[in-house]
Design a protein around this motif. Structure first.
Motif, mmCIF file in Angstrom:
data_model
loop_
_atom_site.group_PDB
_atom_site.id
_atom_site.type_symbol
_atom_site.label_atom_id
_atom_site.label_comp_id
_atom_site.label_asym_id
_atom_site.label_seq_id
_atom_site.Cartn_x
_atom_site.Cartn_y
_atom_site.Cartn_z
ATOM 1 N N ARG A 101 0.864 -0.943 0.020
ATOM 2 C CA ARG A 101 0.167 -0.015 0.060
ATOM 3 C C ARG A 101 0.821 1.338 -0.013
ATOM 4 O O ARG A 101 0.584 2.138 -0.684
ATOM 5 N N GLU A 102 2.002 1.365 0.887
ATOM 6 C CA GLU A 102 2.898 2.524 0.828
ATOM 7 C C GLU A 102 3.474 2.625 -0.521
ATOM 8 O O GLU A 102 3.723 3.675 -1.175
ATOM 9 N N PHE A 103 3.784 1.466 -1.073
ATOM 10 C CA PHE A 103 4.373 1.434 -2.754
ATOM 11 C C PHE A 103 3.520 1.812 -3.624
ATOM 12 O O PHE A 103 3.835 2.988 -4.377
ATOM 13 N N ALA A 104 2.131 1.650 -3.525
ATOM 14 C CA ALA A 104 1.202 2.261 -4.285
ATOM 15 C C ALA A 104 1.093 3.755 -4.317
ATOM 16 O O ALA A 104 0.959 4.497 -5.191
ATOM 17 N N GLU A 119 -6.256 2.776 -12.462
ATOM 18 C CA GLU A 119 -6.416 1.330 -12.117
ATOM 19 C C GLU A 119 -5.579 1.070 -10.692
ATOM 20 O O GLU A 119 -6.342 0.575 -9.704
ATOM 21 N N LEU A 120 -4.383 1.552 -10.561
ATOM 22 C CA LEU A 120 -3.680 1.583 -9.192
ATOM 23 C C LEU A 120 -4.453 2.474 -8.228
ATOM 24 O O LEU A 120 -4.706 2.221 -7.016
ATOM 25 N N GLU A 121 -4.920 3.593 -8.577
ATOM 26 C CA GLU A 121 -5.614 4.348 -7.632
ATOM 27 C C GLU A 121 -7.022 3.881 -7.098
ATOM 28 O O GLU A 121 -7.048 3.910 -5.900
ATOM 29 N N HIS A 122 -7.663 3.110 -8.111
ATOM 30 C CA HIS A 122 -8.893 2.359 -7.561
ATOM 31 C C HIS A 122 -8.516 1.246 -6.672
ATOM 32 O O HIS A 122 -9.248 1.102 -5.851
#
Length: 168
Positions: A101-104, A119-122
């Motif tokens: 989650r920190e990486f995202a 897509e990553l934000e979603h």
């Protein structure tokens, strides 16, 4: 000496306390070199430390992708280089799920124009739809519909108040 290192002063032997403090300092330096890109402490082979650091980084990256595969799937070919850039900035502070989650969040800030951004934000921040059933509730609804349909075809009780056809 930091307050957190007071445990090093246990006992009566001052020489031992000093040796413990030096060892703790060297261990901290080695860990910084291995997981946070810090300088290699004196007395360590820089090539060996670099090899070990690469191995630890690969283990962190691969285990994160195994435990939480979504970011790696979403980023595709960008996953590996981006995760390595992220991981070189500091050690893992939580478990692998927290690290993913920190990486995202970091990747979204680091690559604002990336094709995978939406897509990553979603994935990171799913829409809070109060009406959307969770996976268990959705599965139970599918099962209930299937049972209802089957009973209806067989003339069972699930006919919404209409009398069941006679089997005469």
């Amino acid at each position: 000496m930091a307050e957190s290192d007071e445990y090093l002063l246990r006992g009566d032997d001052a020489e031992l306390a000093v040796a413990r403090a030096r060892l703790a300092e060297r261990q901290t330096g080695l860990m910084a070199a291995l997981v946070a890109g810090g300088p290699v402490p004196e007395g360590f082979d820089p090539a060996q430390v670099a090899t070990q650091a690469r191995g630890l980084l690969a283990k962190r990256r691969d285990t994160t992708a195994r435990v939480v595969p979504e970011p790696a799937r979403i980023l595709g070919g960008d996953w590996r280089p981006l995760f390595e850039r992220y991981a070189r900035q500091g050690p893992q502070r939580g478990g692998y799920r927290a690290d993913a989650r920190e990486f995202a969040a970091w990747a979204l800030a680091a690559e604002p124009a990336a094709a995978w951004r939406d897509e990553l934000e979603h994935w990171l921040r799913p829409a809070a739809d109060a009406h959307a059933p969770g996976p268990l509730r959705a599965a139970l609804a599918v099962l209930a519909r299937a049972v209802h349909d089957r009973l209806r075809r067989r003339g069972g009780a699930a006919t919404h108040g209409r009398p069941a056809p006679s089997r005469g």
